[in-house]
Every structure is written in structure tokens, then in C-alpha cells.
Scaffold this active site. Sequence first.
Site, short mmCIF file in Angstrom:
data_model
loop_
_atom_site.label_atom_id
_atom_site.label_comp_id
_atom_site.label_asym_id
_atom_site.label_seq_id
_atom_site.Cartn_x
_atom_site.Cartn_y
_atom_site.Cartn_z
N HIS A 90 -34.32 46.91 48.77
CA HIS A 90 -34.94 48.11 49.52
C HIS A 90 -34.88 48.28 50.89
CE1 HIS A 90 -38.15 51.12 50.58
NE2 HIS A 90 -38.05 51.51 49.23
N ASP A 131 -39.83 40.34 47.43
CA ASP A 131 -40.48 41.62 47.39
C ASP A 131 -40.49 42.08 45.77
OD1 ASP A 131 -40.92 44.41 46.95
OD2 ASP A 131 -38.85 44.93 47.92
N GLN A 181 -41.44 46.06 42.40
CA GLN A 181 -41.15 46.56 41.01
C GLN A 181 -41.37 45.86 40.06
OE1 GLN A 181 -40.08 49.95 40.66
NE2 GLN A 181 -40.04 50.21 42.80
N LYS A 224 -47.39 51.08 43.05
CA LYS A 224 -46.50 50.90 42.01
C LYS A 224 -47.07 50.32 40.84
CE LYS A 224 -43.00 51.45 44.86
NZ LYS A 224 -41.77 52.37 44.96
N CYS A 228 -33.49 54.40 48.53
CA CYS A 228 -34.00 53.75 49.57
C CYS A 228 -33.16 52.29 49.66
CB CYS A 228 -35.43 53.54 50.11
SG CYS A 228 -36.35 54.83 50.54
#
Length: 403
Positions: A120, A197, A200, A223, A361
Amino acid sequence: MDLSTLRSQFPTLAQSNDGYPLCYLDTAATSQKPQQVIDAMNHYYHHDNANVHRAAHQLSARATSQYEAVRDKLRQFINANQREEIIFTHGTTESINTVANGLTAQIKQGSLILIDSAAHHANIVPWQELAKRTGAVVKPIPLTQDCRLDMSAFEALLRQKPAIVALSHVSNALGTVNPVIELVSKAKQAGAITLVDGAQAIAHMSVDVQSIDCDFYVFSGHKMYGPTGIGVLYGRFDVLDSLSPLMTGGEMIKTVSFETTEFNQLPNRLEAGTPPIAEVIGLGAAIDFIEALPSEQVNAKERELVNYLQDALKNLGDVVLYGAHEDNVGAVAFNLADEHHQDVGILLDQQGIAVRCGHHCAMPLMQSLGLKGCCRASIGVYTNKADIDRFIAAMASVKELLL
């Protein structure tokens, strides 16, 4: 918790758009919120609205107690070693910026920063800015033809002794899963600081930061069935404690004079100003919601739905899938022949189907795929097989119209 009644806990899903019941397949962009999250935030504003840490009155004491209790929940939720390793931010983006800015003094000219090619933008641009400040060099970790990280290329790059390795746990655009335990282990052997990260991943799988053994792990509340405007930065204490603060003022201060200022200890030192109190409390309710779910049953259902969605799109014909694997998590990326993704998304919306269209993104990833963008259908705990069937039926009508 009974999964058959789970959907009824999300009030947004009860609506219709243009006469069609809402079919929400954009959870990767933001998840819907269960009623208990909404109620928790409403309760704070109705009964406990006060700033935290700073007053002697009962409202502030109650707000502070609720706020700090969420830090303890998060420590357990991701298996951090201590509560001081949990920092509240306004989202994944701020979390990564906090780390990238905080490492400035530790990065030398010519230092190498490796970045996941499917990352991202929030896990690309802060590192580019760090490189501008320090003279470091940013290099992407290449992908294989099937959109997984190229392990042999990664190992070759590690021989250059990178200072930082920034990874995605799960690709937000494709849903592909990175073997972060293996990747982090190799990066640490090369002496790199590691950041993962997890935006997700956090709602779809169990996350154990001590097992992953990364220096930093970041994610967003919105999220994972929580509110917008709240994020989490986990950092291994010694590395986290070495960061220079991104922002100064308010709660991060211990003493101030016109001659000098002394910063507070973790976690306060990295939480400047009035925090997003209601959002933190809402995140706590989201954690309660997730932990009440039968995790094995939910994970099996989500895997089944993603595979069902992939197969249904393939069987539709004239649909191109990107990075589709059996072990993908949460999302499926696709295009309808050579049709513009935005046209497909608009026509789906006219039938009550909400998907995401664009570059997600992840412009460098789209460029590597030779695309300007694509469509993405993504699922959550509230998604069922009927949603997928409605989506496929709508896609069939879009295909008939456009092709």
C-alpha cells in the site's frame, strides 16, 4: 456466537440502494461496524465524555479506565510482551509514518530500505520521505509471475544488508498472504529493522507479534469492525523506545520549561495531544466482538467464500483474476476483459453491489501488472454465499451489457 444471526448485528447491511438490498463487498476498504461498537462509542459520549489522564473528576477517571483497558486488550489480542508496546495512532498510515520519522537519526546515507512491491502507498511513501531526509536508497522486493514475493530475489537483496525491511502481511489489493515469519527471520539475520503492515490481516487471522518476531506491526481499527480514526502501532519495546516522536505536546510531555523539555515514557511519549478516546473505546468493543467469534469456523467460512468467489468469476468467462491463490485472504482482484474497471463498478452499484475499483493505493503493483486499475471484491464475517451469488449474477448482466 451463532453465525446465522451474525449479519443482523450490522445495522448498515439492512439498507437497500436503488431498490436493491445492499451487497457489501468492500470490506478491505473498511469493514461495517457491529451494533456493540456503535453502542460503546455512544455510551462514552452520553455518560463518560471527558479527556483522559488529566483530571481528578469521575468522568475523566471512567474515560481513562476504559481507554487504558483497551491497551491491555490489544496486548493480549496480538500477544505483545507488555502494554507499553501498544501505541494508539489515528490509523495504519500514521503508525508507519511514526516509525519512519522516528528512525531518521538512525539511518545513514546510502542505507538500503527494502519494500514489498505489492505494498500500500502508506508503506511506500513514508520510506521514500525517510530516504530523502537521510540519503538512504529504497528498493522494491520483486514479485513472481503469480504475484507472490520472489524469495530468491529477496535473499539476494538481503545480502546487501538493508537497514529496514517493510512488508505487507496480506496484500490489500490482491489478498495474497506473505510468509511473514520466514521473511522477518531472514531480514533479522541480515540485521534489518522490520515492519509488517497488518491492516488486511488483523481481522482475518490470528496475529502473534512475538511469533512473527517483527520490530513493528501496524494496523487500523476500521478494517477490523472498529471505528475509523484509530490505529495501532506495536513495537518491540527497545526499538520503539528509540524512536524520536513524530508529534510533540500534550500527554507526551513530562516536564516543560523555556530552557528544556523532558519527554514522557512509553506509551505516552508517542501519543501527543488529546487521543481519539471514543474511537479507542470502540476498538475495544470490536476486539470483544472478534474474540467472541468461533475463530476456526469463521476462518474456514472465509476461506471457502474466497475460493467460491474465485471459481465463480473464472466460470463466468472473460474475467481476468490477479494473484488468485487458494490461500488468499479476504479479497479477489479482477477485471472484465478489457473493460474499464470504473464502468464495471458503477454498473454493479446500480444493482446494489458495492465493490472497490481503482489502483487500491498500490500504483506500483498496478504498473507491474500492466494495469491502470482493477476491481476488488472483499469479504467480512457478515458475508455469505448469497452475497457472492448476487454479485456473480450482477457481473453476468454487466458482461452481457458491455461485451
